[in-house]
Design an enzyme around this catalytic site. Structure first.
Site, PDB file in Angstrom:
ATOM      1  N   ASP A 120     -10.751 140.413  25.975  1.00  0.00           N
ATOM      2  CA  ASP A 120     -11.784 140.854  24.825  1.00  0.00           C
ATOM      3  C   ASP A 120     -12.718 139.800  24.588  1.00  0.00           C
ATOM      4  OD1 ASP A 120     -10.004 138.517  24.225  1.00  0.00           O
ATOM      5  OD2 ASP A 120      -8.826 139.466  22.554  1.00  0.00           O
ATOM      6  N   LYS A 124      -4.349 127.204  18.050  1.00  0.00           N
ATOM      7  CA  LYS A 124      -4.840 127.973  16.490  1.00  0.00           C
ATOM      8  C   LYS A 124      -4.273 126.650  15.509  1.00  0.00           C
ATOM      9  CE  LYS A 124      -5.054 132.285  18.003  1.00  0.00           C
ATOM     10  NZ  LYS A 124      -4.350 132.832  18.948  1.00  0.00           N
ATOM     11  N   ASP A 158     -15.152 136.729  20.750  1.00  0.00           N
ATOM     12  CA  ASP A 158     -13.773 137.493  21.117  1.00  0.00           C
ATOM     13  C   ASP A 158     -14.001 138.740  20.119  1.00  0.00           C
ATOM     14  OD1 ASP A 158     -11.402 138.483  20.503  1.00  0.00           O
ATOM     15  OD2 ASP A 158     -10.200 136.729  21.002  1.00  0.00           O
TER      16      ASP A 158
HETATM   17  N1  GDD Z   1      -0.419 141.177  30.247  1.00  0.00           N
HETATM   18  C1  GDD Z   1      -0.580 140.735  29.197  1.00  0.00           C
HETATM   19  N2  GDD Z   1       0.687 140.574  28.522  1.00  0.00           N
HETATM   20  N3  GDD Z   1      -1.380 140.528  28.380  1.00  0.00           N
HETATM   21  C2  GDD Z   1      -1.535 139.859  27.360  1.00  0.00           C
HETATM   22  C3  GDD Z   1      -0.101 139.718  26.668  1.00  0.00           C
HETATM   23  C4  GDD Z   1       1.025 140.195  27.228  1.00  0.00           C
HETATM   24  O1  GDD Z   1       2.232 139.823  26.949  1.00  0.00           O
HETATM   25  N4  GDD Z   1      -0.223 139.236  25.220  1.00  0.00           N
HETATM   26  C5  GDD Z   1      -1.782 139.075  25.180  1.00  0.00           C
HETATM   27  N5  GDD Z   1      -2.288 139.437  26.273  1.00  0.00           N
HETATM   28  C6  GDD Z   1      -3.638 139.551  26.664  1.00  0.00           C
HETATM   29  C7  GDD Z   1      -4.684 140.130  25.526  1.00  0.00           C
HETATM   30  O2  GDD Z   1      -4.844 141.532  25.734  1.00  0.00           O
HETATM   31  C8  GDD Z   1      -5.928 139.519  25.667  1.00  0.00           C
HETATM   32  O3  GDD Z   1      -6.903 139.751  26.651  1.00  0.00           O
HETATM   33  C9  GDD Z   1      -5.352 137.995  25.989  1.00  0.00           C
HETATM   34  O4  GDD Z   1      -4.079 138.075  26.608  1.00  0.00           O
HETATM   35  C10 GDD Z   1      -5.482 137.103  24.879  1.00  0.00           C
HETATM   36  O5  GDD Z   1      -4.637 137.555  23.703  1.00  0.00           O
HETATM   37  P1  GDD Z   1      -5.244 137.691  22.478  1.00  0.00           P
HETATM   38  O6  GDD Z   1      -4.228 138.381  21.497  1.00  0.00           O
HETATM   39  O7  GDD Z   1      -6.601 138.198  22.245  1.00  0.00           O
HETATM   40  O8  GDD Z   1      -5.467 136.285  21.810  1.00  0.00           O
HETATM   41  P2  GDD Z   1      -6.292 135.419  20.905  1.00  0.00           P
HETATM   42  O9  GDD Z   1      -7.492 136.071  20.970  1.00  0.00           O
HETATM   43  O10 GDD Z   1      -5.329 135.313  19.674  1.00  0.00           O
HETATM   44  O11 GDD Z   1      -6.259 133.743  21.323  1.00  0.00           O
HETATM   45  C11 GDD Z   1      -6.571 133.695  22.959  1.00  0.00           C
HETATM   46  O12 GDD Z   1      -8.176 134.008  22.956  1.00  0.00           O
HETATM   47  C12 GDD Z   1      -8.852 132.890  22.219  1.00  0.00           C
HETATM   48  C13 GDD Z   1     -10.363 133.367  22.808  1.00  0.00           C
HETATM   49  O13 GDD Z   1     -10.746 134.443  22.463  1.00  0.00           O
HETATM   50  C14 GDD Z   1      -6.174 132.321  23.392  1.00  0.00           C
HETATM   51  O14 GDD Z   1      -6.227 132.196  24.630  1.00  0.00           O
HETATM   52  C15 GDD Z   1      -6.969 131.270  22.519  1.00  0.00           C
HETATM   53  O15 GDD Z   1      -6.686 129.797  23.193  1.00  0.00           O
HETATM   54  C16 GDD Z   1      -8.535 131.541  22.891  1.00  0.00           C
HETATM   55  O16 GDD Z   1      -9.285 130.740  22.069  1.00  0.00           O
HETATM   56 MG    MG Z   2      -8.470 137.768  21.664  1.00  0.00          MG
END
Ligand code: GDD
Ligand code: MG
Length: 362
Positions: A110, A163, A219
């Site tokens: 994303d 976070k 994001d």
């Molecule tokens: N295959 C798989 N399985 N993918 C997963 C799973 C899972 O169980 N859980 C989450 N994902 C994927 C989501 O689709 C997304 O592409 C990515 O892992 C990160 O998950 P998000 O839910 O979008 O996390 P976030 O936005 O809260 O935080 C992450 O992204 C930030 C940057 O946008 C972290 O990596 C943070 O450290 C980072 O700053």
């Molecule tokens: Mg995200």
């Protein structure tokens, strides 16, 4: 080179769109979000891509053949029986990611930016440690993973806090990494967070560096950021590929992307920062700004659509007005003359009374 894109997760923050389509498949700039990433990876010389999927795998699988043909790469789905988080999927795809000694990319599905993959490879090879995280600076770091640098060694990460509750810094993890295959030895095949479990080990071993991203980053996993990200993407696209932007008479202040199959009345006023998808119909005198209209939707005569994501197959009635980060799911109808401000409307609903405050319409 190889890459894995994390396309699991339920995408709850992008509802109601993700009730119909998995988050990585929601169209951003008229292409599924991950298509932008796959295109950039292929351009950087990646030949093998794994899509790590934890639910709605069928939808992704349908696209594999298209991607193979379009980008000339090997692309496979790795399906999880239970969601394995952000590190477990890497272990599950070990046979591909370890097939040679070259490092591999990891992407959250994303995140959008002008992907810097070629520069990232060079940077990673130069410092020689096990991993590199792409970093960017944001005003609200508490939603992300925060990176703190070592005082003495440039770009070496000294602390990684996912976070953070208290302010530690504003340089954050942009959700893109390049890792050596040896990192897979630190991960077990179970639900694991790369941010909370794997990165701290690499930091401890002084094996994790960060690479500062240039230009925009977002994001786009929540509606407000999806719209802001769309504006950033459109500004970048109109600088890089001005020929892709629409410059018909109805465009106001630029940064408007229109699918060729959309039908727009010449007396409409569109822009700035609007994306119009395939099969969309826009009526006489309609005014659209800072919005995304997804495939096969209609905006009728004299409607005013601002800061809104209109999901697929939806209709906004004559003289209706939407704003305030309103998101309509698939097949929603806003009746004539209705005002909607900040509503998230679930699929197949019809709205016949004004919605004046932020709310979820089920
Ligand atoms: N295959 C798989 N399985 N993918 C997963 C799973 C899972 O169980 N859980 C989450 N994902 C994927 C989501 O689709 C997304 O592409 C990515 O892992 C990160 O998950 P998000 O839910 O979008 O996390 P976030 O936005 O809260 O935080 C992450 O992204 C930030 C940057 O946008 C972290 O990596 C943070 O450290 C980072 O700053
Ligand atoms: Mg995200």
């Amino acid at each position: 080179m190889k890459a894995i894109i994390l396309v699991g997760g339920y995408g709850t923050r992008l509802r109601p769109l993700t009730l119909t389509v998995p988050k990585p498949m929601v169209e951003f700039g008229n292409q599924p979000m991950i298509t932008h990433q796959i295109e950039a990876l292929a351009e950087a010389g990646v030949t093998d891509i794994v899509l790590a999927v934890s639910y709605k795998a069928e939808v992704m699988e349908n696209l594999l053949e298209e991607y193979k043909a379009r980008f000339g790469i090997n692309i496979t789905c790795s399906k999880e029986e239970e969601p394995l988080g952000t590190a477990g999927p890497l272990k599950l795809a070990e046979s591909v990611l370890k097939k040679d000694d070259s490092p591999f990319f990891v992407l959250n599905s994303d995140v959008i930016c002008d992907y810097p993959f070629k520069d990232l490879i060079k940077f990673h090879q130069k410092h020689g440690a096990a991993g590199t995280i792409v970093a960017t600076k944001v005003d609200e770091p508490s939603k992300y993973g925060v990176i703190v640098h070592d005082r003495d060694t440039p770009d070496l990460i000294d602390r990684f806090v996912e976070k953070p509750v208290e302010f530690v810094g504003n340089r954050i993890n942009a959700g893109m990494y390049i890792l050596n295959p040896s990192v897979l030895d630190l991960i077990e095949l179970k639900p694991t967070s790369i941010e909370k479990e794997t990165f701290p080990i690499l930091v401890e071993q002084k094996q994790l560096y960060s690479f500062d991203l240039e230009g925009y980053w977002m994001d786009v996993g929540q509606p407000k950021d999806f719209l802001t990200g769309t504006c950033l993407f459109l500004s970048s696209l109109s600088r890089r590929k001005p020929e892709k932007m629409c410059n018909e008479k109805f465009v106001h202040q630029g940064n408007v992307l229109v699918d060729p199959s959309a039908k727009i009345h010449p007396n409409a006023l569109i822009g700035p920062n609007v994306v119009i998808g395939p099969g969309v119909v826009i009526g006489d005198g309609a005014r659209i700004q800072r919005s995304v209209i997804l495939a096969n939707s209609q905006v009728k005569d004299h409607a005013w659509v601002k800061s809104t994501i209109v999901g697929w197959n939806s209709t906004i009635g004559k003289w209706a007005r939407t704003e305030g980060c309103t998101v309509l799911g698939d097949d929603v109808e806003i009746k004539n003359e209705i005002y909607v401000n900040g509503a998230k409307v679930l699929p197949h609903k019809s709205i016949g009374v004004n919605v004046e405050k932020e709310s979820i319409i089920m």
